[in-house]
Scaffold this active site. Structure first.
Site, PDB file in Angstrom:
ATOM      1  N   LYS A  50      -7.349  14.954 -10.379  1.00  0.00           N
ATOM      2  CA  LYS A  50      -7.557  13.936 -11.408  1.00  0.00           C
ATOM      3  C   LYS A  50      -6.613  12.784 -11.137  1.00  0.00           C
ATOM      4  O   LYS A  50      -5.553  12.976 -10.527  1.00  0.00           O
ATOM      5  CB  LYS A  50      -7.247  14.511 -12.796  1.00  0.00           C
ATOM      6  CG  LYS A  50      -7.879  13.725 -13.922  1.00  0.00           C
ATOM      7  CD  LYS A  50      -9.318  14.162 -14.123  1.00  0.00           C
ATOM      8  CE  LYS A  50      -9.968  13.494 -15.307  1.00  0.00           C
ATOM      9  NZ  LYS A  50     -11.170  14.261 -15.715  1.00  0.00           N
TER      10      LYS A  50
HETATM   11  N1  GLU Z   1     -14.481  12.738 -15.213  1.00  0.00           N
HETATM   12  C1  GLU Z   1     -15.511  13.735 -15.245  1.00  0.00           C
HETATM   13  C2  GLU Z   1     -14.953  15.065 -15.707  1.00  0.00           C
HETATM   14  O1  GLU Z   1     -13.962  15.122 -16.390  1.00  0.00           O
HETATM   15  C3  GLU Z   1     -16.292  13.826 -13.939  1.00  0.00           C
HETATM   16  C4  GLU Z   1     -15.487  14.081 -12.709  1.00  0.00           C
HETATM   17  C5  GLU Z   1     -16.286  13.942 -11.428  1.00  0.00           C
HETATM   18  O2  GLU Z   1     -17.459  13.597 -11.479  1.00  0.00           O
HETATM   19  O3  GLU Z   1     -15.667  14.154 -10.376  1.00  0.00           O
HETATM   20  O4  GLU Z   1     -15.505  16.095 -15.462  1.00  0.00           O
END
Ligand code: GLU
Length: 432
Positions: A122
């Site tokens: 993240k």
């Molecule tokens: N931000 C989204 C999540 O929390 C998607 C992450 C992604 O597509 O890599 O799952």
């Protein structure tokens, strides 16, 4: 692999002092709760308490007035045991290292719970997007991408949208990576514009996933979808899209809360009109098709289903004791505190956890990544069909695990995911 003497390490990490009620504290508590269910793999669980790689970067940019602004940016790769890192990037004034670590940890669990071939990562930059111009946001995005450039890549770690980031920001990230490396590799990020190697259905995928999972959960609980009263916290990409799909299918959206206010209408809100109103700039408050209520009163609204689709830590034990819903669908990451989980369990309220409930976004990100490698693109029908198939299969597996082990769905999802991650970790072994 040798046994980890876990007790020797429980002092934790020197670079973060987790607040027990904060996101990393919540994640650690969730790992604590799953560990006794992991059998001999429990010996390896210490690895989940330690992000594999944590990068903190300074993001200096020229502001529109000619001054230099500094922003703090992060990219955390929590686990790469099952494949490249995967997870979004958020732009928010509340971003901290502790938060990004937790979000990365939840991505590890989410990707494994749905059985996607990714680890968990993240990123985030602490900024208030409302206070920056579009040009300043572009410069932050490009500088941040350059700063984390050494650890991202289509085979290393693949960012995507999250809170306050979208397809345009992904286009700038892809372009910056391409300019810096000379590789016009669209697969370095997902959630891009469709014209630029993005996937059809990606923008709606998280909300659609909440809807698909929600319908399945309602059916399992013998609760009718038609007329179901739903309260939604957060009216961004996830909350608005899920609300629209549920309303279209015959449910009633009886209350919506956003960062500025809350509205309620017991006979059901018109979601399209509310969206138009909230895009006017003042949020949901003041919408003529509903009564504006106190933000805190949102938690007392009579409803059957609650969808927290905003930020982490929103469902506290006190609020969990008040809500009327029988089913909670976690559209946000980490919205429920561990003590609230206990309260909800005592009250017989079922929680479909974030790591499965909001996995639609990353699942279509996976499809996007696969399509980029193949340079061959699927139809929206194929995307939505495969998304529903994967999510329903994952929910079935987790539901059955919960029934067999007599644990809440969150613990079941963590059992399924942590077994996969730790088995991969053991199979690979320690090197050197
Ligand atoms: N931000 C989204 C999540 O929390 C998607 C992450 C992604 O597509 O890599 O799952």
């Amino acid at each position: 692999m040798a046994k980890t003497r876990a007790s020797a390490f429980h002092g934790g990490l020197s670079y973060v002092r987790p607040d027990p009620a904060g996101p990393w504290g919540t994640f650690l508590e969730q790992i604590e709760r799953v560990t006794p269910h992991l059998g001999e793999l429990a010996d390896l669980a210490e690895t989940l308490r330690r992000p594999k790689r944590t990068l903190i970067v300074d993001v200096p940019i020229e502001m529109d007035d000619g001054s230099v602004g500094h922003f703090e940016g992060f990219r955390v790769q929590h686990s790469l045991s099952r494949g490249p890192g995967k997870g979004g990037v958020r732009f928010h004034p509340g971003v901290t290292l502790e938060e990004v670590m937790a979000l990365a940890g939840w991505m590890t669990v989410k990707n494994a719970a749905v059985n996607l071939p990714f680890g968990g990562a993240k990123g985030g930059v602490r900024l208030d997007p409302k206070k920056l111009s579009k040009k300043e946001i572009e410069r932050v995005t490009r500088r941040y991408t350059s700063e984390i450039g050494g650890i991202i890549g289509p085979q290393q770690d693949i960012p995507a949208p999250d809170v306050n980031t979208d397809a345009q920001i992904m286009a700038w990230m892809m372009d910056t990576y391409a300019m810096n490396t000379g590789l016009a590799n669209t697969g370095v990020v997902t959630g891009k514009p469709v014209n630029l190697g993005g996937s059809l259905g990606r923008a709606q995928a998280t909300g659609r996933g909440v809807f698909v999972i929600g319908c399945d959960a309602l059916r399992r609980l013998d609760m009718p979808l038609e007329g179901a009263r739903i309260a939604v916290q957060g009216f961004g990409n996830v909350g608005a899209c899920a609300a629209a799909l549920f309303a279209e299918a015959g449910a009633k959206i009886v209350a919506v809360q956003d960062s500025r206010g809350a509205v309620a209408n017991a006979s059901g809100l018109n979601v399209a009109e509310l969206l138009q109103h909230s895009r006017g700039g003042s949020g949901v408050a003041g919408f003529s098709g509903a009564e504006t209520i106190d933000r805190e009163a949102f938690w007392d609204v009579a409803c059957d289903v609650l969808i927290p689709a905003a930020l982490e830590g929103q469902l506290t034990a006190a609020r969990a004791g008040r809500i009327a819903a029988r089913l909670v669908l976690e559209g946000a990451n980490g919205p429920t505190l561990p003590e609230a989980d206990d309260t909800l369990a005592e009250r017989g309220i079922i929680v479909v956890p974030d790591v499965i409930c909001n996995a639609g976004g990353v699942t279509v990100s996976y499809f996007e990544w696969v399509q980029d490698f193949a340079s061959y693109f699927w139809t929206e029908e194929e995307i939505n069909g495969r998304l529903a198939q994967i999510l329903r299969g994952a929910l079935r597996h987790i539901w059955e695990t919960a029934e067999r082990r007599k644990v809440p769905l969150r613990t079941a999802a963590f059992i399924v995911a942590c077994e996969r991650v730790l088995t991969a970790h053991r199979e690979r072994g320690l090197y050197p």
